[in-house]
Design a protein around this motif. Structure first.
Motif, PDB file in Angstrom:
ATOM      1  N   LYS A 214      -4.946   0.588   1.766  1.00 20.75           N
ATOM      2  CA  LYS A 214      -5.372  -0.577   2.524  1.00 20.75           C
ATOM      3  C   LYS A 214      -6.884  -0.757   2.548  1.00 20.75           C
ATOM      4  O   LYS A 214      -7.378  -1.822   2.868  1.00 20.75           O
TER       5      LYS A 214
ATOM      6  N   SER B 181       0.801  -1.245   0.000  1.00 22.54           N
ATOM      7  CA  SER B 181       0.000   0.000   0.000  1.00 22.54           C
ATOM      8  C   SER B 181       0.824   1.281   0.000  1.00 22.54           C
ATOM      9  O   SER B 181       0.398   2.291   0.552  1.00 22.54           O
TER      10      SER B 181
ATOM     11  N   LEU C 255      -4.721  -8.645  -3.906  1.00 18.81           N
ATOM     12  CA  LEU C 255      -5.046  -7.871  -2.701  1.00 18.81           C
ATOM     13  C   LEU C 255      -4.760  -8.685  -1.442  1.00 18.81           C
ATOM     14  O   LEU C 255      -4.962  -9.893  -1.402  1.00 18.81           O
ATOM     15  N   ASP C 256      -4.275  -7.978  -0.420  1.00 17.67           N
ATOM     16  CA  ASP C 256      -3.862  -8.620   0.831  1.00 17.67           C
ATOM     17  C   ASP C 256      -4.454  -7.834   2.002  1.00 17.67           C
ATOM     18  O   ASP C 256      -5.456  -8.239   2.601  1.00 17.67           O
ATOM     19  N   GLU C 257      -3.894  -6.653   2.289  1.00 17.15           N
ATOM     20  CA  GLU C 257      -4.253  -5.890   3.482  1.00 17.15           C
ATOM     21  C   GLU C 257      -5.737  -5.547   3.596  1.00 17.15           C
ATOM     22  O   GLU C 257      -6.218  -5.310   4.705  1.00 17.15           O
ATOM     23  N   ASN C 258      -6.456  -5.473   2.467  1.00 18.28           N
ATOM     24  CA  ASN C 258      -7.857  -5.054   2.591  1.00 18.28           C
ATOM     25  C   ASN C 258      -8.871  -6.199   2.521  1.00 18.28           C
ATOM     26  O   ASN C 258     -10.063  -5.950   2.380  1.00 18.28           O
TER      27      ASN C 258
ATOM     28  N   HIS D 137      -7.909   0.484  -7.064  1.00 19.38           N
ATOM     29  CA  HIS D 137      -7.291  -0.763  -7.525  1.00 19.38           C
ATOM     30  C   HIS D 137      -7.965  -1.229  -8.820  1.00 19.38           C
ATOM     31  O   HIS D 137      -7.296  -1.690  -9.747  1.00 19.38           O
TER      32      HIS D 137
ATOM     33  N   GLU E 254       1.252  -7.107  -5.816  1.00 12.27           N
ATOM     34  CA  GLU E 254       0.443  -7.226  -4.604  1.00 12.27           C
ATOM     35  C   GLU E 254       0.259  -5.873  -3.933  1.00 12.27           C
ATOM     36  O   GLU E 254       1.212  -5.124  -3.764  1.00 12.27           O
ATOM     37  N   GLN E 255      -0.970  -5.603  -3.566  1.00 11.76           N
ATOM     38  CA  GLN E 255      -1.379  -4.448  -2.763  1.00 11.76           C
ATOM     39  C   GLN E 255      -0.641  -3.155  -3.134  1.00 11.76           C
ATOM     40  O   GLN E 255       0.030  -2.549  -2.302  1.00 11.76           O
TER      41      GLN E 255
END
Ligand SMILES: [Mg+2]
Length: 375
Positions: A226, A199, A245-248, A232, A221-222
């Motif tokens: 977040k 992010s 996507l990871d953090e969200n 995105h 990735e990301q």
């Protein structure tokens, strides 16, 4: 099954090399391990995977331990449940931080597997209706923290390839230039490689992503915020490299946003970030049934968390190598006996009953110092 008592023990690990991602540098890694005892005297293990500070998602070790001891365990009381999914429903209803829920829920799966005489891996497979033979090993990859120069990154990649890893993820921040990434990629044109931006970028940086679109990264990735799904989607519409996507991603609402808005092609699934195994299985099914791909992320776990990740990553939903490294990658010494080793780019999935790993003597001694807390 009823949980009768529990223990939580904090372990503190010195990282072999400081680990840099986004704007954080970690040199130590505290991890709390939870042990749950059931009414038959079985013991199940889980771990709190939050970092010490809220750099990754907005949860910390301390906050999770507080939630487990003050919220989840007292509310669980003498309630009995027949399946891990019933436990998961209860744990989710406590609204505790995701990583606190996951720690307790991992131990629940270990206990159910032990009571049923199967491995956690087999239990996960049965839970998703998969009756095929269990996989004995899974392909794994490694994440390389942020370095100061392309040559430092190239050196690190070579070290990891020499160890046997076949998929490389580069942590990237705003100091990484197109030139630097091109230089790295040119050195290893055939290696399965991806980047993780944690992010650190904005949609106004889209030319950076357009300029690395031709470097054949498996995914980015990301890259953006977040909590963002819209930017995105806008970025994804302008580049060919899939976004991951990871953090969200915490729950089904988030996965539906990705599906409906076309924000990404991949989801980095972490048991801890989504509140446990039952949630991870449900979200994986939802994502894959709607054309997304899922793969198993990592949180600098101990051998306990790593064993759960290996079981998850062995499921049929998971085709892309996960961030699951060997035990000696981050720490001098793990807390389990028979540490995980990489062989031909793969790590073996524990096959014995329950989680399939045992605490080593040092960890057992630390746990023995604590009394069981009755609930
Ligand atoms: Mg990530």
């Amino acid at each position: 099954m009823q949980i009768v008592s529990y223990k939580i023990q904090q372990f503190s690990f010195k990282l072999k090399h400081s680990y840099r991602f986004a704007d954080a540098i970690y040199r130590d890694r505290p991890i709390n391990i939870i042990a749950l005892k059931d009414d038959l005297g079985n013991v199940g293990l889980g771990e709190v995977e939050a970092f010490e500070f809220p750099n990754y998602i907005d949860e910390t070790q301390r906050q999770c331990v507080f939630s487990i001891t003050s919220r989840i365990m007292p509310l669980l009381g003498s309630k009995a449940y027949d399946t891990p999914f019933e436990f998961a429903r209860f744990i989710n209803s406590t609204n505790a931080p995701y990583m606190a829920r996951a720690a307790v829920e991992m131990a629940i799966w270990d206990l159910f597997a032990k009571r049923n005489g199967v491995s956690v891996q087999k239990l996960m497979m049965l839970a998703v209706g998969d009756n095929s033979a269990t996989k004995s090993a899974v392909n794994v990859g490694v994440a390389i923290g942020i370095k100061d120069s392309a040559s430092d990154v190239i050196k690190s990649i070579q070290t990891e390839l020499d160890q046997g890893y076949t998929r490389i993820k580069l942590k990237v921040n705003r100091n990484y230039t197109v030139k630097m990434l091109t230089e790295i990629r040119t050195k290893f044109p055939d290696i399965l490689m991806m980047i993780d931006c944690n992010s650190q970028f904005h949609l106004r940086d889209k030319s950076f992503f357009q300029n690395i679109d031709g470097l054949d990264f498996a995914m980015i990735e990301q890259p953006l915020g977040k909590k963002d799904f819209i930017d995105h989607a806008k970025l994804q519409a302008q580049i060919n490299t899939p976004i991951c996507l990871d953090e969200n991603i915490f729950n089904s609402e988030d996965v539906w946003k990705v599906i409906n808005r076309h924000s990404a092609g991949f989801i980095n699934m972490k048991l801890a970030r989504v509140g446990g195994i039952a949630n991870a299985l449900a979200l994986s099914a939802l994502a894959v049934n709607h054309g997304l791909q899922v793969w198993c992320g990592g949180m600098l776990e101990t051998g306990i968390g790593r064993a759960y990740n290996l079981a998850l990553a062995s499921l049929d939903y998971y085709r892309f190598p996960g961030d699951i490294s060997a035990s000696d990658r981050y720490y001098q010494q793990d807390i389990i006996k028979s540490e995980f080793e990489i062989k031909n780019g793969k790590i073996a999935v524990p096959q014995s009953i329950g989680l399939g790993v045992e605490l080593n003597d040092h960890a057992q001694k630390k746990f023995a110092e604590l009394d069981w807390i009755k609930i």
